[in-house]
Every structure is written in C-alpha cells, then in structure tokens.
Design an enzyme around this catalytic site. Structure first.
Site, mmCIF file in Angstrom:
data_model
loop_
_atom_site.group_PDB
_atom_site.id
_atom_site.type_symbol
_atom_site.label_atom_id
_atom_site.label_comp_id
_atom_site.label_asym_id
_atom_site.label_seq_id
_atom_site.Cartn_x
_atom_site.Cartn_y
_atom_site.Cartn_z
ATOM 1 N N ALA A 152 8.159 45.864 48.812
ATOM 2 C CA ALA A 152 7.322 44.743 48.626
ATOM 3 C C ALA A 152 8.364 43.760 48.668
ATOM 4 C CB ALA A 152 6.532 44.799 47.056
ATOM 5 N N TYR A 153 9.464 43.909 47.866
ATOM 6 C CA TYR A 153 10.373 42.537 48.130
ATOM 7 C C TYR A 153 11.296 42.434 49.103
ATOM 8 C CZ TYR A 153 14.735 40.567 46.269
ATOM 9 O OH TYR A 153 15.708 39.690 46.364
ATOM 10 N N SER A 154 11.573 44.433 49.538
ATOM 11 C CA SER A 154 12.597 44.022 51.161
ATOM 12 C C SER A 154 11.469 43.273 51.720
ATOM 13 C CB SER A 154 12.537 45.521 51.622
ATOM 14 O OG SER A 154 14.284 45.625 50.502
ATOM 15 N N SER A 156 9.638 40.991 52.118
ATOM 16 C CA SER A 156 9.703 39.701 51.972
ATOM 17 C C SER A 156 10.890 39.170 52.178
ATOM 18 C CB SER A 156 8.995 39.469 50.312
ATOM 19 O OG SER A 156 10.485 39.027 49.060
#
Length: 245
Positions: A152-154, A156
């Site tokens: 999810a972080y990557s 975004s």
C-alpha cells in the site's frame, strides 16, 4: 538574513526528514514556513531553533489533504515573507501489512495523506512558486525494491512519482523545477516504528555503505535541489539510499 530572503514551505516540518530540511534550508538563508499536522510543540521547537540561529521561521498547522488548509500554508508564506520559492512536501503516512491482510480503512487513510495530500500541495505549489524556484516531493526507494509488506505504501508513492514527473512537464516555461526524492531505509520515527532490532540491522546492512540513512543525509539532497547548483535537475526521481539500487 537578507531583507527579502528566499522562502520555503516545508510540510511535515516538525519531525524526521522534514524537520532536518527546515534546519538545513534555514542555514542556507531561507525563511521557512514549518507545516505540521498535530505536533505543535515539535514545530515550535523547530522554529525556535531557526530563530535562535538568526533565521526566520513560522509554524503553521495544516492537514495537507484539506485544500483550504494546504492553501493556508502558502498564504502564510506570502503574508509573512512575500512569496514562495521552494516547496518541500515531506509530510507522509506509512502503514505496513501484507496485501492479503491489509485493512482497507488503513489504505484509505494512507492514500488520503500520501496521494490526495501531495496533489493538494502540488496544486498550490504550481500556482504560487516564483520563477527560479523548485518543488520537491517525497517517494521511496521501496517502489523499486518491492519489499513484502509495503504494497500500500509503495503504491501510494508510485502515484507521487507519476504526478511529480508530469507536473515538471506541465510547468514548462515557468523556470520552476519539480523532482521527487526517494530515500532508502532512513532512521526516522516513521521508519523505525514497529520494527525489531533484527529487522533494522538487516535493512541497515543492505546498502554498500552498510548503515541506515539519516535525516541529515536526505536534507542535504533537498538543499542541493533547492539551490541554484541543483536547478538543472528537473523531472527526476532522485534515489538517496546509499546504493541499494
């Protein structure tokens, strides 16, 4: 300080990389608007540090994903110092989980800050930054490293990279550069939170330089991009990770 200094807006300026960027830019003579979400005491400490050294700074609270509050950071820069020359968008959110187990409410919160927030700040920066200035967003080297748990972080931050490169091209003719800095593992509270010593040691051993990055390492990259010496770099993702990739 000159009577009319160059002016920087730094989001996430109360801690971590943003806090170090505030100090570094102030040392280069910038008047700084220290944007913060909730840590008023830390933001005020950053301001006191700058002013004690003879510089100029003011703390402004803003949820970067709220359009009016994002605009308020730039309004403060204009009312206090007369304009905006550099924007460093260091505010961000991280949540780690395997994709199969990810709580989509966490995904929504992460995307609200990292994507909507970056768009809101980028919009204001595109309208307000003066000729000769620069806009700096933050991605992550994990976009390329593809560590498990960072889906999810990557994702975004991949969106941040895309909008950064497009904005650089949309500002053709304005003499404003737009770049993303993509740190590797860096010893900030955001990075260290929830990681055990073994995990931290393993990540620190990955770069050929065999250590974690520091906020000061990344702030030096920011200062270079914000300086006349870095003005020929435009529309790039600058990986500051000690050589992992």
């Amino acid at each position: 300080m000159p009577a009319h200094p160059r002016v920087a807006v730094v989001t996430g300026g109360s801690r971590g990389i943003g806090r170090q960027a505030v100090s570094r830019l102030a040392a280069d003579g910038f008047a700084v608007v220290v944007g913060y979400a909730g840590a008023r005491d830390l933001a005020e400490e950053a301001v006191k540090e700058v002013t004690a050294a003879g510089g100029r700074a003011v703390a402004v609270q803003a949820d970067v994903a709220e359009e009016r509050e994002a605009a308020g950071l730039f309004a403060a820069a204009e009312s206090e110092y007369g304009g905006v020359d550099v924007v460093v968008h260091a505010a961000g959110r991280m949540h780690l989980a395997p994709i199969a187990d990810l709580d989509l409410a966490e995904l929504d919160a992460l995307y609200r800050t990292n994507i909507r927030g970056t768009f809101a700040i980028a919009q204001q920066a595109a309208r307000k930054v003066r000729p000769g200035g620069t806009i700096i967003t933050f991605s992550t080297s994990v976009v390329g490293l593809a560590f498990p748990g960072y889906g999810a972080y990557s994702a975004s931050k991949g969106a941040v990279e895309a909008l950064t490169l497009i904005l650089a091209r949309e500002l053709r003719g304005r003499d404003v550069t737009v770049n993303a800095v993509a740190p590797g593992p860096t010893a900030t509270g955001l990075f260290l939170d929830g990681k055990d010593e073994e995990t931290v040691a393993r990540l620190a051993a990955q770069p050929p330089l065999e250590r974690l990055g520091t906020p000061a390492d990344i702030a030096e990259v920011v200062a270079f991009l914000a300086s006349p010496a870095g003005h020929w770099i435009n529309g790039q993702v600058v990986h500051a990770n000690g050589g992992i990739i």
